[in-house]
Design an enzyme around this catalytic site. Structure first.
Site, PDB file in Angstrom:
ATOM      1  N   GLU B 283      65.543  94.515 116.638  1.00 21.07           N
ATOM      2  CA  GLU B 283      64.404  93.936 117.171  1.00 21.07           C
ATOM      3  C   GLU B 283      64.072  94.095 118.350  1.00 21.07           C
ATOM      4  O   GLU B 283      63.032  94.420 119.004  1.00 21.07           O
ATOM      5  CB  GLU B 283      64.294  92.445 116.727  1.00 21.07           C
ATOM      6  CG  GLU B 283      62.796  91.781 116.314  1.00 21.07           C
ATOM      7  CD  GLU B 283      62.627  90.622 115.502  1.00 21.07           C
ATOM      8  OE1 GLU B 283      62.828  90.765 114.295  1.00 21.07           O
ATOM      9  OE2 GLU B 283      62.674  89.636 115.986  1.00 21.07           O
ATOM     10  N   GLU B 286      63.178  97.628 119.034  1.00 20.80           N
ATOM     11  CA  GLU B 286      61.832  97.788 118.271  1.00 20.80           C
ATOM     12  C   GLU B 286      60.903  97.448 119.434  1.00 20.80           C
ATOM     13  O   GLU B 286      59.534  98.111 119.734  1.00 20.80           O
ATOM     14  CB  GLU B 286      61.574  97.046 117.088  1.00 20.80           C
ATOM     15  CG  GLU B 286      60.244  97.411 116.505  1.00 20.80           C
ATOM     16  CD  GLU B 286      60.253  96.594 115.122  1.00 20.80           C
ATOM     17  OE1 GLU B 286      60.935  95.452 114.921  1.00 20.80           O
ATOM     18  OE2 GLU B 286      59.182  97.013 114.382  1.00 20.80           O
ATOM     19  N   CYS B 303      61.888  86.966 110.660  1.00 18.87           N
ATOM     20  CA  CYS B 303      62.888  86.482 109.992  1.00 18.87           C
ATOM     21  C   CYS B 303      62.499  85.181 108.913  1.00 18.87           C
ATOM     22  O   CYS B 303      63.274  85.101 108.085  1.00 18.87           O
ATOM     23  CB  CYS B 303      63.706  85.777 110.998  1.00 18.87           C
ATOM     24  SG  CYS B 303      64.482  86.686 112.325  1.00 18.87           S
ATOM     25  N   SER B 323      57.549  92.905 113.034  1.00 19.41           N
ATOM     26  CA  SER B 323      58.498  93.652 113.166  1.00 19.41           C
ATOM     27  C   SER B 323      59.060  94.052 111.858  1.00 19.41           C
ATOM     28  O   SER B 323      58.506  93.497 110.605  1.00 19.41           O
ATOM     29  CB  SER B 323      59.780  92.692 113.632  1.00 19.41           C
ATOM     30  OG  SER B 323      60.965  93.179 113.439  1.00 19.41           O
ATOM     31  N   LYS B 362      63.615  81.738 100.966  1.00 22.06           N
ATOM     32  CA  LYS B 362      64.476  82.535 100.728  1.00 22.06           C
ATOM     33  C   LYS B 362      64.700  82.989  99.361  1.00 22.06           C
ATOM     34  O   LYS B 362      64.970  84.380  99.036  1.00 22.06           O
ATOM     35  CB  LYS B 362      65.717  82.391 101.425  1.00 22.06           C
ATOM     36  CG  LYS B 362      65.785  82.225 103.074  1.00 22.06           C
ATOM     37  CD  LYS B 362      65.688  83.648 103.490  1.00 22.06           C
ATOM     38  CE  LYS B 362      65.742  83.425 104.980  1.00 22.06           C
ATOM     39  NZ  LYS B 362      65.380  84.990 105.691  1.00 22.06           N
ATOM     40  N   GLU B 365      62.008  85.188  98.932  1.00 22.17           N
ATOM     41  CA  GLU B 365      62.447  86.610  99.524  1.00 22.17           C
ATOM     42  C   GLU B 365      63.254  87.207  98.669  1.00 22.17           C
ATOM     43  O   GLU B 365      63.279  88.705  98.609  1.00 22.17           O
ATOM     44  CB  GLU B 365      63.089  86.245 100.916  1.00 22.17           C
ATOM     45  CG  GLU B 365      63.168  87.530 101.838  1.00 22.17           C
ATOM     46  CD  GLU B 365      63.808  87.149 103.238  1.00 22.17           C
ATOM     47  OE1 GLU B 365      63.146  86.812 104.044  1.00 22.17           O
ATOM     48  OE2 GLU B 365      64.987  87.369 103.319  1.00 22.17           O
ATOM     49  N   GLU B 370      61.206  94.705  97.019  1.00 27.03           N
ATOM     50  CA  GLU B 370      61.651  95.703  98.063  1.00 27.03           C
ATOM     51  C   GLU B 370      62.862  95.615  98.553  1.00 27.03           C
ATOM     52  O   GLU B 370      63.674  96.330  99.114  1.00 27.03           O
ATOM     53  CB  GLU B 370      60.562  95.907  99.177  1.00 27.03           C
ATOM     54  CG  GLU B 370      60.418  94.672  99.658  1.00 27.03           C
ATOM     55  CD  GLU B 370      59.163  93.802  99.525  1.00 27.03           C
ATOM     56  OE1 GLU B 370      58.920  93.919  98.225  1.00 27.03           O
ATOM     57  OE2 GLU B 370      58.580  93.132 100.258  1.00 27.03           O
ATOM     58  N   CYS B 508      64.435  77.056 111.407  1.00 24.70           N
ATOM     59  CA  CYS B 508      65.342  76.603 110.234  1.00 24.70           C
ATOM     60  C   CYS B 508      66.106  75.323 109.999  1.00 24.70           C
ATOM     61  O   CYS B 508      66.509  74.750 108.841  1.00 24.70           O
ATOM     62  CB  CYS B 508      66.193  77.722 110.050  1.00 24.70           C
ATOM     63  SG  CYS B 508      65.636  79.383 110.449  1.00 24.70           S
TER      64      CYS B 508
END
Lengths: 184, 587
Positions: B283, B286, B303, B323, B362, B365, B370, B508
């Site tokens: 990151e 990036e 994230c 990102s 999560k 996710e 993908e 988190c």
């Protein structure tokens, strides 16, 4: 790499076109006229009334279009629409059956007539039969207490009625509907 | 100074500022009035009536949460009338509630159950119809069980006021009132972003995470030769897991956690922190690349899966700003099934990856198409901190007495920069430590960028000058705050280079999958968030390795496997893409 190559990243213009196509012109004009005003969300109920006046009911697509164009969360819109008895969420049938539950009709057994209607049609108050022919509602006094218990179907008054007469009465309207539809 | 007033509560007089509620005034006297729908971080509901009190001159009870105290007010919080009223209210709630406490997920940590116990509800006097609704388990992360709902409305308020999602509302009226998404559609077809804050604030089990523990037990039951089961733990777990075993808030339990996982039969125990360091590497590069190439700025961190989902539904036009880095969890799982598999000579399809996450989203996710390798999910199961605690207890492990263990290699070493990922501002701080090194060639003199260390519900911004270049950065936690930041950027009022966004208030450490706060405390409690953050910052400051780019195992990974940050291999394995999704959220 960031954006998915297969989809435009902003879907709003396309969605907005779709939502606008769902609602009548003057509802759109009403929403547009008040957009950005302070507390414009307080016009939600007024907007829903307009949509129902035009379209007879509030379908899921209409509610979503109102939510998106007024920028009010859809959950709030459907929460309001399901709270008020006045809002109809299903299309109204060809014939609206209004069972009078006013005092005179009630003491003359209107409840039993209503139950028979529900059993025959397989629906509750506020609902529409699967074939789209009948909607069932209740009302308080239609001013013909001498005929109690009374049921109105469309603009026609029927009474005094017994539960036993209900099937034949419905049958006569089904026949009429078949006749009317055959003409079309 | 504001006007002060006197009131008497249970015979004791107290001076409070005008505007104080009776509930708060009582709290100052050390009287905790029982409550259910009330939540200090959310707007006032006043619907449950559990907090009723008797006030001199009134013949009906008043809700203390919604009643402002006045001069000369005389309040009784424990008169026989009040005790009876409260008990009746709770009894009536129970009578319209499933009678399955013993087998309920919230048994022992249920606010309703606890209240009934504390108020002395020992008998049931009312019989009648109970509400019946089907369970909606369509969401990959969040399960809605309306039969357990007591209509307190906390979920509706947190979803709207803290998360800006407003996916929930009461539908219908009277006895059939039910809380759910628009049109009571299945959760997976709704605007839900799966953050799980509804689960956190729910006093009962009306909202829960999708249970993944059974599939983990199943995997652990296979012979080692058939399945290589790997556990990998997120930064925020170690800061909160101890709470589930009675340890004080803020007790770091990294070593015990590792030992517990190993005893439960995991073949390897890795640390998602390793991939947090890797995320920082990718990151930060990036960011620097975008700054040089004029690429879309601000760069948004990626994230937090609740936040990713929010972007896709609410701000899809901002997707080019996101990102492309996978989350640390997905980087880690991908590496386990590629780099680690190669090193160990294992077939990736024999590896079973269990991610331990503070996060409910999560699970969603992990289910995204993908995030697959040869058609299989890279992460096979996601268990929340709560689920892990339950698994440890069910295994019969005496957690507090465990010796400390060490993570396995090669995906277990991490810098302090990775530890702080779990707290709001942590990713920003970690990224700036590495960006500073890349721009100036040396590490910052003071690594602790306290300007970005925010509290739950805060937006922070600061500017850092590195090698003559000024970086404007901002940090938000809670998606309502994300909206504020993104709208300011869209209006052109703010020019940032990097924005860190975490879906959950506090980051988190207060994720939707963290242990329920002890009875009497509450989610989003600042002390709770601060305590957990303190644990992480303590781990960071206690380490000599504090910058992601200094992590030797990360350096080795680049040398042996990935090449350099943003290399084609790194792109193929560690980066992802996003898609505009419907239903489009209302912002």
């Amino acid at each position: 790499m960031t954006a998915c190559p297969h989809c435009p990243t902003d879907n709003w213009p396309e969605l907005e076109r779709g939502y606008r196509a769902m609602l009548p012109e003057d509802v759109l004009a009403f929403i547009d006229a008040h957009r950005g005003e302070p507390h414009s969300e307080s016009l939600l109920i007024a907007t829903l009334h307009m949509v129902q006046d035009h379209l007879g009911h509030l379908g899921p697509g209409h509610l979503e279009a109102v939510a998106q164009l007024m920028q009010i969360p859809l959950a709030k819109v459907t929460g309001v629409a399901t709270f008020y008895h006045y809002f109809r969420l299903q299309p109204r049938g060809r014939y609206l059956i209004n069972v009078c539950l006013g005092t005179a009709c009630y003491v003359k057994g209107a409840e039993k007539v209503a139950q028979k209607l529900m059993d025959e049609l397989g629906i509750h108050f506020g609902e529409t039969s699967k074939d789209g022919i009948f909607s069932l509602e209740s009302t308080r006094c239609v001013g013909t207490c001498g005929l109690a218990p009374v049921v109105m179907i469309g603009e026609e008054v029927h009474g005094p009625l017994t539960p036993g007469q209900v099937p034949a009465l419905l049958e006569s309207y089904l026949a009429r509907a078949a006749e009317e539809m055959a003409k079309v | 100074m504001s006007e002060m007033i006197n009131l008497t509560i249970d015979g004791e007089t107290i001076l409070v500022p005008a505007g104080t509620t009776v509930m708060d005034a009582a709290e100052r006297l050390g009287i905790h009035i029982p409550r259910l729908c009330y939540h200090p971080n959310l707007s006032l509901e006043g619907s449950c009536r559990v907090c009723v009190v008797q006030v001199e001159g009134f013949d009906h009870c008043l809700a203390s949460c919604a009643t402002t105290a006045w001069e000369g007010m005389e309040v009784q919080t424990n008169s026989p009338v009040i005790r009876q009223a409260r008990r009746d209210i709770v009894e009536l709630l129970l009578d319209n509630h499933p009678r399955d406490c013993q087998t309920c997920d919230r048994d022992g940590v249920c606010e309703l159950q606890n209240l009934a116990y504390r108020l002395g509800v020992r008998e049931r006097h009312f019989e009648g119809r109970r509400k019946q609704f089907p369970v909606d388990d369509s969401g990959a992360s969040v399960v809605r069980n309306a039969e357990k709902c007591i209509l307190c409305g906390r979920c509706i308020r947190v979803c709207d006021e803290i998360q800006g999602v407003a996916n929930l509302s009461q539908h219908g009226r009277g006895f059939t009132t039910v809380v759910g998404p628009a049109n009571l559609a299945p959760m997976d077809e709704s605007a839900c972003i799966q953050c799980g804050q509804c689960v956190s604030v729910c006093p009962t089990a009306a909202f829960l995470e999708q249970d993944h523990t059974e599939r983990v037990w199943e995997a652990l039951g296979h012979p080692r030769t058939e399945k290589h089961v790997v556990a990998t733990t997120a930064p925020a777990i170690r800061a909160a897991l101890g709470e589930a075993f009675g340890l004080p808030v803020g007790t770091p339990v990294t070593g015990k956690m590792v030992t517990a996982l190993r005893r439960m039969g995991f073949d390897a125990v890795f640390d998602v922190n390793f991939s947090a360091d890797l995320t920082v590497m990718e990151e930060a590069h990036e960011l620097l690349k975008r700054m040089e190439g004029g690429g879309p700025l601000p760069l948004l961190t990626s994230c937090s899966p609740g936040w990713v989902s929010f972007l896709e539904k609410f701000y899809p036009e901002m997707i080019p700003h996101m990102s492309s880095c996978k989350s640390p969890m997905q980087m880690q799982s991908t590496l386990i099934k590629s780099y680690y598999a190669q090193q160990k000579g294992l077939d990736p399809k024999d590896i079973y990856v269990v991610s331990v996450m503070p996060c409910v989203a999560k699970k969603f996710e992990a289910a995204r198409p993908e995030h697959t390798l040869d058609g299989r999910p890279t992460t096979d199961a996601v268990v929340t901190t709560r689920e892990l605690a339950q698994m440890i207890k069910s295994y019969g492990i005496d957690f507090t007495r465990l010796p400390d263990g060490e993570f396995d290699h090669p995906l277990g070493t991490s810098s302090g920069a990775a530890d702080i990922f779990g707290a709001t501002g942590g990713v920003m701080e970690a990224a700036l430590r590495t960006a500073a090194y890349k721009l100036t060639g040396r590490n910052l003199g003071n690594l602790e960028l306290t300007e970005v260390r925010g509290a739950a519900g805060e937006i922070r911004e600061t500017s850092v000058t590195l090698a003559g270049r000024t970086l404007n950065v901002a940090v938000a936690n809670g998606l309502q705050n994300a909206k504020v930041l993104l709208d300011a950027v869209k209006r052109g009022e703010k020019q940032y280079h990097l924005i860190e966004i975490m879906a959950c208030p506090g980051g988190c450490i207060c994720g939707g999958g963290q242990p329920y706060p002890p009875i009497g405390s509450y989610t989003m409690n600042r002390d709770l968030a601060k305590g957990r953050a303190r644990a992480l910052y303590g781990i960071d400051s206690g380490k000599t390795l504090r910058c992601s780019h200094d992590n030797p195992d990360v350096q080795k990974l680049y040398e042996a496997f990935l090449g350099e940050p943003l290399s084609p291999t790194a792109h193929a394995l560690l980066h992802t893409h996003y898609t505009a999704r419907t239903p489009r959220g209302i912002r």
